[in-house]
Design a protein around this motif. Structure first.
Motif, PDB file in Angstrom:
ATOM      1  N   ILE A  59       0.798  -1.236   0.000  1.00 51.37           N
ATOM      2  CA  ILE A  59       0.000   0.000   0.000  1.00 51.37           C
ATOM      3  C   ILE A  59       0.830   1.285   0.000  1.00 51.37           C
ATOM      4  CG2 ILE A  59      -2.166  -0.802   1.006  1.00 51.37           C
ATOM      5  CD1 ILE A  59      -0.848  -0.042   3.713  1.00 51.37           C
ATOM      6  N   TYR A  93       9.799  -3.827  -0.403  1.00 52.56           N
ATOM      7  CA  TYR A  93       8.422  -3.425  -0.694  1.00 52.56           C
ATOM      8  C   TYR A  93       8.380  -2.380  -1.816  1.00 52.56           C
ATOM      9  CZ  TYR A  93       7.357  -5.529   3.911  1.00 52.56           C
ATOM     10  OH  TYR A  93       7.233  -6.372   4.981  1.00 52.56           O
ATOM     11  N   LYS A 118      13.852  -3.526   7.332  1.00 55.06           N
ATOM     12  CA  LYS A 118      14.376  -4.900   7.263  1.00 55.06           C
ATOM     13  C   LYS A 118      15.564  -4.950   6.317  1.00 55.06           C
ATOM     14  CE  LYS A 118       9.630  -6.392   7.919  1.00 55.06           C
ATOM     15  NZ  LYS A 118       8.791  -5.436   7.176  1.00 55.06           N
ATOM     16  N   HIS A 149      15.204 -10.035   7.496  1.00 54.60           N
ATOM     17  CA  HIS A 149      13.898 -10.307   6.885  1.00 54.60           C
ATOM     18  C   HIS A 149      13.751 -11.786   6.498  1.00 54.60           C
ATOM     19  CE1 HIS A 149      10.856  -8.316   3.843  1.00 54.60           C
ATOM     20  NE2 HIS A 149      10.274  -9.194   4.645  1.00 54.60           N
ATOM     21  N   HIS A 182       9.742 -13.279  10.222  1.00 58.93           N
ATOM     22  CA  HIS A 182       9.391 -14.417   9.376  1.00 58.93           C
ATOM     23  C   HIS A 182       7.898 -14.369   9.100  1.00 58.93           C
ATOM     24  CE1 HIS A 182      10.587 -18.037   7.314  1.00 58.93           C
ATOM     25  NE2 HIS A 182       9.343 -18.440   7.552  1.00 58.93           N
ATOM     26  N   GLN A 206       9.429 -10.625  14.656  1.00 53.59           N
ATOM     27  CA  GLN A 206       8.181 -10.303  13.964  1.00 53.59           C
ATOM     28  C   GLN A 206       7.706 -11.562  13.259  1.00 53.59           C
ATOM     29  OE1 GLN A 206       6.853  -7.984  10.008  1.00 53.59           O
ATOM     30  NE2 GLN A 206       8.117  -6.720  11.356  1.00 53.59           N
ATOM     31  N   ASN A 234       2.950  -9.610  12.164  1.00 55.80           N
ATOM     32  CA  ASN A 234       2.693  -9.191  10.780  1.00 55.80           C
ATOM     33  C   ASN A 234       1.497  -9.969  10.228  1.00 55.80           C
ATOM     34  OD1 ASN A 234       3.706 -11.652   9.512  1.00 55.80           O
ATOM     35  ND2 ASN A 234       5.794 -10.872   9.787  1.00 55.80           N
ATOM     36  N   GLY A 238      -4.318 -11.707   8.174  1.00 55.07           N
ATOM     37  CA  GLY A 238      -4.088 -12.748   7.163  1.00 55.07           C
ATOM     38  C   GLY A 238      -4.153 -12.157   5.766  1.00 55.07           C
ATOM     39  N   PHE A 243     -11.209 -10.673   6.708  1.00 57.26           N
ATOM     40  CA  PHE A 243     -12.359  -9.836   6.337  1.00 57.26           C
ATOM     41  C   PHE A 243     -13.192 -10.520   5.260  1.00 57.26           C
ATOM     42  CE2 PHE A 243      -9.407  -6.560   7.979  1.00 57.26           C
ATOM     43  CZ  PHE A 243     -10.220  -6.079   8.989  1.00 57.26           C
ATOM     44  N   GLY A 264     -12.426  -5.498  12.419  1.00 60.40           N
ATOM     45  CA  GLY A 264     -11.007  -5.169  12.593  1.00 60.40           C
ATOM     46  C   GLY A 264     -10.617  -5.204  14.062  1.00 60.40           C
ATOM     47  N   ILE A 281       0.871  -4.855  13.368  1.00 59.20           N
ATOM     48  CA  ILE A 281       1.194  -3.870  12.322  1.00 59.20           C
ATOM     49  C   ILE A 281       0.299  -4.065  11.093  1.00 59.20           C
ATOM     50  CG2 ILE A 281       3.539  -3.259  12.994  1.00 59.20           C
ATOM     51  CD1 ILE A 281       4.538  -5.444  11.012  1.00 59.20           C
ATOM     52  N   PRO A 282      -1.025  -3.889  11.263  1.00 56.46           N
ATOM     53  CA  PRO A 282      -1.901  -4.031  10.093  1.00 56.46           C
ATOM     54  C   PRO A 282      -1.567  -2.997   9.027  1.00 56.46           C
ATOM     55  CG  PRO A 282      -3.082  -3.001  11.935  1.00 56.46           C
ATOM     56  CD  PRO A 282      -1.751  -3.458  12.463  1.00 56.46           C
ATOM     57  N   GLY A 283      -1.726  -3.405   7.779  1.00 54.44           N
ATOM     58  CA  GLY A 283      -1.492  -2.482   6.669  1.00 54.44           C
ATOM     59  C   GLY A 283      -2.796  -1.829   6.261  1.00 54.44           C
ATOM     60  N   LYS A 286      -6.120   3.649   4.404  1.00 55.55           N
ATOM     61  CA  LYS A 286      -7.369   4.387   4.633  1.00 55.55           C
ATOM     62  C   LYS A 286      -7.425   4.930   6.056  1.00 55.55           C
ATOM     63  CE  LYS A 286      -9.788   1.637   1.242  1.00 55.55           C
ATOM     64  NZ  LYS A 286      -8.573   0.843   0.894  1.00 55.55           N
TER      65      LYS A 286
HETATM   66  N1  NAP Z   1       8.156 -11.352   6.620  1.00 56.66           N
HETATM   67  C1  NAP Z   1       7.791 -10.164   7.013  1.00 56.66           C
HETATM   68  O1  NAP Z   1       8.544  -9.499   7.677  1.00 56.66           O
HETATM   69  C2  NAP Z   1       6.435  -9.627   6.650  1.00 56.66           C
HETATM   70  C3  NAP Z   1       5.611 -10.336   5.766  1.00 56.66           C
HETATM   71  C4  NAP Z   1       4.366  -9.806   5.465  1.00 56.66           C
HETATM   72  C5  NAP Z   1       3.956  -8.594   6.029  1.00 56.66           C
HETATM   73  N2  NAP Z   1       4.785  -7.913   6.863  1.00 56.66           N
HETATM   74  C6  NAP Z   1       4.369  -6.636   7.497  1.00 56.66           C
HETATM   75  O2  NAP Z   1       3.040  -6.787   7.979  1.00 56.66           O
HETATM   76  C7  NAP Z   1       2.249  -5.709   7.484  1.00 56.66           C
HETATM   77  C8  NAP Z   1       0.799  -6.092   7.401  1.00 56.66           C
HETATM   78  O3  NAP Z   1       0.596  -7.025   6.358  1.00 56.66           O
HETATM   79  P1  NAP Z   1      -0.446  -6.740   5.160  1.00 56.66           P
HETATM   80  O4  NAP Z   1      -0.743  -5.307   5.073  1.00 56.66           O
HETATM   81  O5  NAP Z   1       0.103  -7.416   3.954  1.00 56.66           O
HETATM   82  O6  NAP Z   1      -1.713  -7.594   5.613  1.00 56.66           O
HETATM   83  P2  NAP Z   1      -2.809  -7.425   6.776  1.00 56.66           P
HETATM   84  O7  NAP Z   1      -2.457  -6.292   7.659  1.00 56.66           O
HETATM   85  O8  NAP Z   1      -3.040  -8.759   7.366  1.00 56.66           O
HETATM   86  O9  NAP Z   1      -4.112  -7.062   5.931  1.00 56.66           O
HETATM   87  C9  NAP Z   1      -4.188  -5.885   5.193  1.00 56.66           C
HETATM   88  C10 NAP Z   1      -5.584  -5.806   4.584  1.00 56.66           C
HETATM   89  O10 NAP Z   1      -6.518  -5.527   5.621  1.00 56.66           O
HETATM   90  C11 NAP Z   1      -7.327  -4.424   5.238  1.00 56.66           C
HETATM   91  N3  NAP Z   1      -7.639  -3.658   6.460  1.00 56.66           N
HETATM   92  C12 NAP Z   1      -6.754  -3.046   7.288  1.00 56.66           C
HETATM   93  N4  NAP Z   1      -7.403  -2.497   8.341  1.00 56.66           N
HETATM   94  C13 NAP Z   1      -8.728  -2.755   8.153  1.00 56.66           C
HETATM   95  C14 NAP Z   1      -9.906  -2.454   8.882  1.00 56.66           C
HETATM   96  N5  NAP Z   1      -9.851  -1.815  10.060  1.00 56.66           N
HETATM   97  N6  NAP Z   1     -11.091  -2.867   8.388  1.00 56.66           N
HETATM   98  C15 NAP Z   1     -11.172  -3.543   7.211  1.00 56.66           C
HETATM   99  N7  NAP Z   1     -10.094  -3.875   6.477  1.00 56.66           N
HETATM  100  C16 NAP Z   1      -8.882  -3.477   6.939  1.00 56.66           C
HETATM  101  C17 NAP Z   1      -6.512  -3.619   4.261  1.00 56.66           C
HETATM  102  O11 NAP Z   1      -7.384  -2.959   3.425  1.00 56.66           O
HETATM  103  P3  NAP Z   1      -6.970  -1.668   2.530  1.00 56.66           P
HETATM  104  O12 NAP Z   1      -5.838  -2.129   1.665  1.00 56.66           O
HETATM  105  O13 NAP Z   1      -8.228  -1.397   1.780  1.00 56.66           O
HETATM  106  O14 NAP Z   1      -6.578  -0.577   3.454  1.00 56.66           O
HETATM  107  C18 NAP Z   1      -5.713  -4.704   3.564  1.00 56.66           C
HETATM  108  O15 NAP Z   1      -6.461  -5.227   2.483  1.00 56.66           O
HETATM  109  C19 NAP Z   1       2.903  -5.375   6.141  1.00 56.66           C
HETATM  110  O16 NAP Z   1       2.516  -4.126   5.666  1.00 56.66           O
HETATM  111  C20 NAP Z   1       4.361  -5.467   6.514  1.00 56.66           C
HETATM  112  O17 NAP Z   1       4.776  -4.267   7.141  1.00 56.66           O
HETATM  113  C21 NAP Z   1       6.018  -8.417   7.192  1.00 56.66           C
END
Ligand code: NAP
Length: 317
Positions: A59, A93, A118, A149, A182, A206, A234, A238, A243, A264, A281-283, A286
Motif C-alpha cells: 500500500i 516493498y 528490514k 527479513h 518471518h 516479527q 505481521n 491474514g 475480512f 477489525g 502492524i496491520p497495513g 485508509k
Molecule cells: N516477513 C515479514 O517481515 C512480513 C511479511 C508480510 C507482512 N509484513 C508486514 O506486515 C504488514 C501487514 O501485512 P499486510 O498489510 O500485507 O496484511 P494485513 O495487515 O493482514 O491485511 C491488510 C488488509 O486488511 C485491510 N484492512 C486493514 N485495516 C482494516 C480495517 N480496520 N477494516 C477492514 N479492512 C482493513 C486492508 O485494506 P486496505 O488495503 O483497503 O486498506 C488490507 O487489504 C505489512 O505491511 C508489513 O509491514 C512483514
C-alpha cells in the motif's frame, strides 16, 4: 460526532492533506481520545511502545503519485494523532521504504515515529549496502529497529555472520534495536525462530500471527516472553483473508463485552490479549481503517474463555 464507519472521500482527505504537517486532523473523536491507547514495554529496554502500528507493504508502494502520497500522509498523521508510533517497512516493498522516508520528512514527524525496516541478502557486502540505502531512503542515520527479513530458513552460518554485522551496527549507534522477521510457512519455521530467541538474545521478533494463522500460539509466544523478546504480529488480518471470511456477517453481540464494534477490532483484540504480543502492524491506506485499528488498542480485551469463543466462531464460518 465522528463515527468509525463514516468514510472520508478522497476529496475530503486531499483537502485536509494540503498542509501535510497540520496538527489537527480528522482522527479520533474527543471521546475516543479519552480512552488511552494500550502501551506495552519493550522487554530489553522497558521503553513503552503503543500496541497498534502500521504496515506499509504494497500500500505504500506508490512511487511519486502525489494524490496517493497525500492520502498515506493522512494515515500516518492519524496513527500519530491516535497516540501510536510504530511504522514497519522494508527495502523489498518496491518504492514503499522511500515513500515512508519522504512522507515522514515532509510532514516533519520522523522524530515521533518508531521506524522499523528490514534487510535481506545472500551476500554480506550487498547486505551492508542495503542497510546504507535504507538509512538514505528513510532520511534516518539512526533507525529504531533493523530486522533480518524472513530468516526462518536462512542457512545458519550466514545468519550468524549477518547477525554479527547487525550487532556491530547497533553498537555504532545506527540502530536502537535489532531483530528478525518471518512470515512464510510460519509453522515450519517456528522451532528455528525459538532457537534464535534463546541463543541470540534478540530485541525483537516479527511473526505471522492472526486468527487465520495461529501456529505461534503453540510455543513461540511463550518463548518470546521467556527470553524477553518484543514480538510484532505481521499479517494480523491474514492479508485481508479474515475480512473476506466474515463478509456480510455482523460482529456478534458478545464482542461488546470486550469493546469490539468492528471486525477489525475483533481480530486485533484477539492478538493483543496475549501479553507476549508487543504490537500489531496491520497495513492500510485508509484513514477510517487506521482509526478502527487504533480503537482495537482501547478499552477491554477478551479473557481466555472469550478467546475460545472467538476461535470457535471463526473456525465455524
Ligand atoms: N516477513 C515479514 O517481515 C512480513 C511479511 C508480510 C507482512 N509484513 C508486514 O506486515 C504488514 C501487514 O501485512 P499486510 O498489510 O500485507 O496484511 P494485513 O495487515 O493482514 O491485511 C491488510 C488488509 O486488511 C485491510 N484492512 C486493514 N485495516 C482494516 C480495517 N480496520 N477494516 C477492514 N479492512 C482493513 C486492508 O485494506 P486496505 O488495503 O483497503 O486498506 C488490507 O487489504 C505489512 O505491511 C508489513 O509491514 C512483514
Amino acid at each position: 460526532m465522528f463515527k468509525i464507519n463514516s468514510l472520508y472521500t478522497r476529496r475530503d482527505i486531499l483537502s485536509l492533506g494540503a498542509g501535510l504537517a497540520a496538527a489537527t486532523l480528522p482522527g479520533l473523536s474527543a471521546a475516543q481520545k479519552t480512552q488511552p491507547l494500550l502501551t506495552r514495554l519493550i522487554p530489553k529496554s522497558k521503553e513503552p511502545l503503543p500496541v497498534i502500528g502500521l504496515g506499509t507493504a504494497i500500500i505504500f508502494d506508490i512511487g511519486n503519485d502525489t494524490d496517493k502520497r497525500a492520502e498515506r500522509t493522512q494515515v500516518i498523521h492519524t496513527l500519530l494523532d491516535g497516540g501510536a508510533r510504530l511504522v514497519d517497512t522494508a527495502p523489498s516493498y518496491g518504492t514503499a521504504e522511500g515513500v515512508v522516508g519522504d512522507l515522514l520528512a515532509a510532514a516533519k514527524v520522523r522524530d515521533k515515529v518508531f521506524l522499523a525496516t528490514k534487510v535481506r541478502s545472500n551476500d554480506n557486502d550487498a547486505f551492508i549496502a542495503q542497510m546504507k540505502a535504507s538509512q538514505q531512503k528513510l532520511h534516518s542515520p539512526k533507525i529504531d529497529l533493523m530486522q533480518m527479513h524472513n530468516v526462518g530458513f536462512l542457512e545458519r552460518r550466514m545468519f550468524a555472520s549477518q547477525l554479527a554485522i547487525l550487532r556491530e551496527w547497533k553498537q555504532q549507534g545506527h540502530f536502537r534495536y535489532i531483530g528478525v522477521t518471518h512470515s512464510q510457512d510460519q509453522e515450519r519455521a517456528n522451532d528455528r525462530l525459538i532457537e534464535m530467541m534463546q541463543q541470540d538474545k534478540l530485541d525483537f521478533i516479527q511473526v505471522n500471527y492472526s486468527m487465520a494463522e495461529r501456529s505461534v500460539e503453540q510455543r513461540l509466544l511463550a518463548a518470546a516472553a521467556d527470553t524477553g523478546t518484543a514480538l510484532l504480529c505481521n499479517l494480523p488480518f491474514g492479508r485481508g483473508q479474515l475480512f473476506r471470511a466474515v463478509r456480510g456477517k455482523a460482529v456478534p453481540d458478545w464482542a461488546a463485552e470486550f469493546d469490539a464494534t468492528s471486525w477489525g477490532q475483533f481480530f486485533l483484540k484477539y492478538l493483543l490479549t496475549n501479553p507476549a504480543v508487543n504490537a500489531v502492524i496491520p497495513g492500510t491506506d485508509k484513514v477510517e481503517y487506521m482509526i478502527d485499528n487504533l480503537n482495537a488498542g482501547r478499552g477491554r480485551l477478551p479473557d481466555a474463555a472469550m478467546r475460545k469463543r472467538m476461535v470457535a466462531f471463526i473456525e465455524g464460518l
